[in-house]
Design an enzyme around this catalytic site. Structure first.
Site, PDB file in Angstrom:
ATOM      1  N   ASN A 178      -5.520  12.799   0.285  1.00 27.30           N
ATOM      2  CA  ASN A 178      -4.597  12.005   1.105  1.00 27.30           C
ATOM      3  C   ASN A 178      -5.441  11.256   2.134  1.00 27.30           C
ATOM      4  OD1 ASN A 178      -1.805  11.302   1.684  1.00 27.30           O
ATOM      5  ND2 ASN A 178      -2.059  12.387   3.616  1.00 27.30           N
ATOM      6  N   LYS A 179      -4.784  10.425   2.929  1.00 30.22           N
ATOM      7  CA  LYS A 179      -5.495   9.576   3.894  1.00 30.22           C
ATOM      8  C   LYS A 179      -6.489  10.385   4.723  1.00 30.22           C
ATOM      9  CE  LYS A 179      -5.197   6.014   4.126  1.00 30.22           C
ATOM     10  NZ  LYS A 179      -6.119   5.182   3.336  1.00 30.22           N
ATOM     11  N   ASP A 188      -2.068  11.175  -2.319  1.00 35.16           N
ATOM     12  CA  ASP A 188      -2.393  10.060  -3.204  1.00 35.16           C
ATOM     13  C   ASP A 188      -2.751  10.571  -4.604  1.00 35.16           C
ATOM     14  OD1 ASP A 188      -2.608   7.402  -1.438  1.00 35.16           O
ATOM     15  OD2 ASP A 188      -3.095   9.184  -0.272  1.00 35.16           O
ATOM     16  N   ALA A 246       0.826   5.225  -2.034  1.00 33.41           N
ATOM     17  CA  ALA A 246       0.695   5.611  -3.440  1.00 33.41           C
ATOM     18  C   ALA A 246       1.883   5.173  -4.311  1.00 33.41           C
ATOM     19  CB  ALA A 246       0.502   7.120  -3.514  1.00 33.41           C
ATOM     20  N   GLN A 290      -1.944   2.951   9.818  1.00 28.52           N
ATOM     21  CA  GLN A 290      -0.644   2.988   9.123  1.00 28.52           C
ATOM     22  C   GLN A 290       0.377   3.825   9.899  1.00 28.52           C
ATOM     23  OE1 GLN A 290      -3.606   3.537   7.706  1.00 28.52           O
ATOM     24  NE2 GLN A 290      -3.654   2.984   5.541  1.00 28.52           N
ATOM     25  N   ARG A 300       0.859  -1.189   0.000  1.00 31.12           N
ATOM     26  CA  ARG A 300       0.000   0.000   0.000  1.00 31.12           C
ATOM     27  C   ARG A 300       0.890   1.233   0.000  1.00 31.12           C
ATOM     28  NH1 ARG A 300       2.303   2.314   3.658  1.00 31.12           N
ATOM     29  NH2 ARG A 300       0.771   3.951   3.521  1.00 31.12           N
TER      30      ARG A 300
END
Ligand code: MRU
Length: 359
Positions: A248-249, A238, A53, A197, A51
């Protein structure tokens, strides 16, 4: 990057086998997974064995190279187009996945002989991985200049070397500042629910690199910013839209707004492979929604050392699992790429794109 005194990349190819670090088991177990065919690669991307990007961009590139190595001559080009279609469906938000696939696939259009196309596919995939690693190192070099000695840095999710082929994006300036410039830094690591993460991967990287840090629950970051305990924020992306908005996250947007309200510089670090030149604004970025079980359950290691999953919510509750959010350009102090640091705006992205040389 080094793990237990050995140099690793997050993903690489060995003949027809794609080898990758299993990110589902970290930080509890370090394991290399061998991916032997397309079906396995699709699953690995989808369940996040690999995982981040940049790493899934390289997985896309290697996936096409592997399909080229394994395909028969007769249906070669059709098989590769089909592999690309299947890989594109694995995860929707990270632009790098599409960049990586196209980087290999487009180069094959010029080849009429299958044997040459096979060689080209492998060469291009390896080149893509090398370019990702060197772009990230360059991001570190540019970004490190923004960090003062003894700075307290905040980061969200994992945009370290595990999220790329090497070095990382948001963490690369931290690594560069510590290793190459001998700066003392402290990192606040957002836990980053639901897949954690930050707590699992970023913290593991920082332990490996001996960099002082604390993991904080996602809802603590704002309070630390208000208390002036954070000097600078680095996050990854991302996808970067043409107007400088970024995806993004999930949780990045909240961090950006609070940083803005507290005058804390908020930088987005990402290689050029993250820019989607055809995406006008953040509103047009496809946002992944994932399985509700990622919220209803958590995975960890029990006292007996076994990695297992436990349910944390009542039977009968359901969950909404949105993987990413969009941070509007107005909250972003600058975008750090391998080309330098540019404003998050249409003009800034235009300047970045104008520096890119076609390979
Ligand atoms: O869902 P993931 O773990 O693949 O998400 C990607 C990310 O890790 C982050 O959004 C990151 O900050 C950008 S990718 C380097």
């Amino acid at each position: 990057m080094r793990v237990k005194d050995k140099q690793y990349r997050t993903i690489w190819m060995d003949k027809t086998i794609i080898r990758l670090i299993n990110q589902m088991l970290l930080p509890h177990k370090f394991e290399i997974v061998d991916v032997k065919k397309l079906q396995e690669l699709k699953l690995a991307i989808n369940n996040m064995t690999i995982r981040g990007a940049g790493a899934i961009g390289a997985a896309g590139a290697f996936g096409i190279a592997q399909a080229a190595m394994l395909s028969n001559d007769k249906d070669f080009f059709d098989n590769l187009t089909d592999a690309a279609t299947q890989l594109r469906k694995t995860r929707p938000t990270a632009q790098n996945l599409f960049t990586g696939i196209d980087f290999v696939l487009n180069a094959l259009k010029k080849e009429s002989k299958v044997s040459l196309a096979r060689e080209t596919a492998v060469r291009r995939a390896n080149l893509y991985a090398d370019m990702d690693a060197s772009a990230c190192k360059k991001i570190g070099e540019f970004g490190a200049g923004l960090i003062k000695d003894n700075a307290k840095v905040s980061t969200h999710c994992n945009a370290g070397w595990l999220a790329f082929v090497d070095w990382g994006s948001a963490l690369s300036p931290v690594y560069y500042a510590v290793k190459e410039q001998n700066k003392n830094l402290f990192v606040y690591v957002d836990e980053t629910r639901p897949r954690c993460q930050g707590a699992n991967l970023t913290a593991w990287e920082l332990v490996n690199e001996n960099i002082p840090h604390l993991i904080i629950a996602d809802n603590v970051t704002g309070a630390l910013m208000y208390q002036k305990k954070i000097d600078i924020v680095f996050v990854g992306a991302d996808r970067i839209a043409r107007n400088g908005d970024i995806a993004n996250k999930i949780g990045t947007y909240s961090s950006a707004v609070v940083a803005h309200d507290n005058n804390i510089p908020f930088y987005v670090a990402a290689p050029v492979s993250t820019i989607d030149a055809n995406c006008p604004s953040g509103d047009n970025i496809p946002i992944e929604e994932r399985d509700e079980n990622e919220i209803l359950y958590v995975q960890g290691k029990d006292d007996a050392g076994a990695i297992s999953r436990v349910r944390i919510s009542p039977e009968g509750s359901h969950a909404l699992n949105i993987g990413f959010d969009v941070t509007p350009a107005k909250y972003i102090t600058g975008i750090i790429t391998e080309m330098g640091i540019y404003p998050a705006s249409y003009d800034g992205v235009t300047q970045i794109l104008s520096k890119v040389k076609k390979v």
